[in-house]
Design an enzyme around this catalytic site. Structure first.
Site, PDB file in Angstrom:
ATOM      1  CG  ASP A 159     -10.318  20.293   0.769  1.00  0.00           C
ATOM      2  OD1 ASP A 159     -10.673  19.126   1.280  1.00  0.00           O
ATOM      3  OD2 ASP A 159      -9.978  21.398   1.422  1.00  0.00           O
ATOM      4  CG  HIS A 187     -10.656  21.416   5.254  1.00  0.00           C
ATOM      5  ND1 HIS A 187     -10.534  20.488   4.289  1.00  0.00           N
ATOM      6  CD2 HIS A 187     -10.522  20.357   6.344  1.00  0.00           C
ATOM      7  CE1 HIS A 187     -10.293  19.104   4.564  1.00  0.00           C
ATOM      8  NE2 HIS A 187     -10.081  19.170   6.005  1.00  0.00           N
TER       9      HIS A 187
END
Ligand code: NAX
Length: 325
Positions: A159, A187
Site C-alpha cells: 500500500d 491492509h
C-alpha cells in the site's frame, strides 16, 4: 565469512513466493554477500509443485543459497529461523464471506504462531503477508507468548509503495523524490493512505496537489488498487506483493534512511490514540532491527475520522477471532 541466515517462506509454491524466492536468492533483502538457508513450507498437496520451484532455485546456482529445506510441517520449517515470510493462506473463493475467510486463515496462523513460539530463534522477525494480514499477524503473535510482540509485523508496504507511485506520477517526479508517505490502519479497503506529511523534492505534497485529488482520486485509487489489478490480470497482485515483502523485510533487517520512514503493521502501543493491542499500520523508522512508531505528527479532523474507520474494522476482525488468542 558471514554466518548464514535461516529464512522461512510459507506458501512457497504460490504465486507471490514464485516472484519472491528468486530475488531472495539474489540477495535483495539481506545483501548480496549474506548467505541464506531457505526453509520452505507448503501444504501436502502442493509439495510436488514446490519440488519444481526448488529445482528452479537450484538451477539459478545462487552464490548465497547454502541449502533448501522443503516441508509441510511448520515445526520443521520454523526450526532456528531468523526471518519468516508468512505468505501462505487460503484465498477467498467465490461466495465466501469475509468472516469465513478469517476463520480458516485464523486456524493456519494460530498453528504457525505456536510453531514459531516453540522452535524459532528468539530474535526472529516475522512478516505476515497472507490475508487478512493484520489480523493473521495478531493471531500468530498471540499464539507465541514466549516471543516479543516486536517480533511480528504485518505487510503495509505494498500500500505504501502504491501510494508513493501514485503521488510521483501525479507530480511528474521520481518515486525517490517522495519522502514520508504514510499508510494508517488495515491492509484492506478501509486503509488510509495519507500525504499530510509527505514531501515531494522537499516541498509539502499537499501544496502541490489539490484536496479534491487527494480525497477523491488518490485515496480510493490506493485503497482499491488490489481489486483493479485482479480485474486487469485475472489474478491478485503477485510481483508487486513479493517486491513489497522483500522491501519491508529489508527495511526491518537493515534499517530505514535518516530522512525518511516507511509504513508497517505493528502492535499498537496506544500511539495516536489507536487502541492498544491492534495490529495497525503506522509510520515507522527502524534502527538495529528495532521498529519505532514515528511520534508527534499532527492529526487533523479528516485524518482522525479515516484512522478511526480502519481501526474499527480491525477491532471487528480481532473480536471475530478472539477465541484463538
Ligand atoms: P496463492 O494461492 O498463489 O498461494 C498461496 C500458497 O499458500 C498456496 O501454494 C497454498 O498451497 C499455500 N498454503 C495454504 N495454506 C498453507 C499453510 N497452512 N501452510 C503453508 N502454505 C499454505 O496465493 P498468493 O497470490 O501467493 O497470495 C498469498 C496471500 O497473500 C493471500 O492470502 C493473498 O490474499 C495475500 N496478499 C496479501 C497482500 C498484502 O499486501 N498483504 C497483497 C497480495 C496478496 O493478495
Amino acid at each position: 565469512m558471514k554466518v548464514p541466515l535461516h529464512i522461512a517462506v510459507t506458501g512457497a509454491a504460490g504465486q507471490i513466493s514464485y516472484s519472491l524466492l528468486f530475488r531472495l536468492a539474489a540477495g535483495h533483502s539481506f545483501g548480496k554477500d549474506q548467505p541464506i538457508v531457505l526453509h520452505l513450507l507448503e501444504v501436502p498437496s502442493a509439495m510436488p509443485a514446490l519440488e519444481g520451484v526448488v529445482m528452479e532455485l537450484n538451477d539459478c546456482a545462487s552464490p548465497i543459497v547454502r541449502s533448501i529445506i522443503m516441508t509441510d510441517d511448520p515445526f520443521v520449517a520454523f526450526k532456528n529461523i531468523d526471518h519468516a515470510f508468512l505468505i501462505g493462506a487460503r484465498p477467498r473463493t467465490l461466495g465466501m464471506a469475509r468472516k469465513d475467510l478469517l476463520k480458516v486463515n485464523a486456524e493456519i496462523f494460530s498453528t504457525q504462531g505456536k510453531a514459531l513460539n516453540a522452535v524459532a530463534n528468539r530474535n526472529v522477525k516475522v512478516l505476515v503477508t497472507g490475508n487478512p494480514a493484520n489480523t493473521n499477524a495478531l493471531i500468530a503473535l498471540k499464539n507465541a507468548p514466549d516471543l516479543s510482540p516486536a517480533n511480528f509485523s504485518s505487510m503495509s508496504r505494498l500500500d505504501h509503495n502504491r501510494a508513493i507511485s501514485q503521488l510521483a506520477e501525479k507530480c511528474g517526479v521520481l518515486t525517490t523524490d517522495i519522502k514520508n508517505m504514510t499508510v494508517w490502519g488495515n491492509h484492506s479497503g478501509t486503509q488510509y493512505p495519507d500525504i499530510h506529511y509527505a514531501t515531494v523534492r522537499g516541498q509539502d505534497a499537499l501544496s502541490l496537489v489539490d484536496d479534491n485529488w487527494f480525497v477523491n482520486n488518490f485515496i480510493p485509487t490506493v485503497q482499491e488498487r488490489g481489486e483493479a489489478v485482479i480485474k486487469a490480470r485475472g489474478q491478485s497482485s503477485a510481483g508487486s506483493a513479493a517486491n513489497a515483502a522483500l522491501d519491508q523485510m529489508r527495511a526491518w533487517a537493515l534499517g530505514t534512511p535518516d530522512n525518511d520512514w516507511v509504513s508497517m503493521g505493528v502492535l499498537s502501543d496506544g500511539s495516536y490514540d489507536i487502541e492498544k493491542g491492534l495490529m495497525y499500520s503506522f509510520p515507522v523508522t527502524v534502527e538495529d532491527g528495532e521498529i519505532q512508531i514515528v511520534q508527534g505528527l499532527n492529526i487533523n479532523e479528516f485524518s482522525r475520522h479515516r484512522m478511526r474507520v480502519t481501526e474499527d474494522e480491525l477491532k471487528q476482525e480481532r473480536d471475530a477471532v478472539k477465541h484463538l488468542f
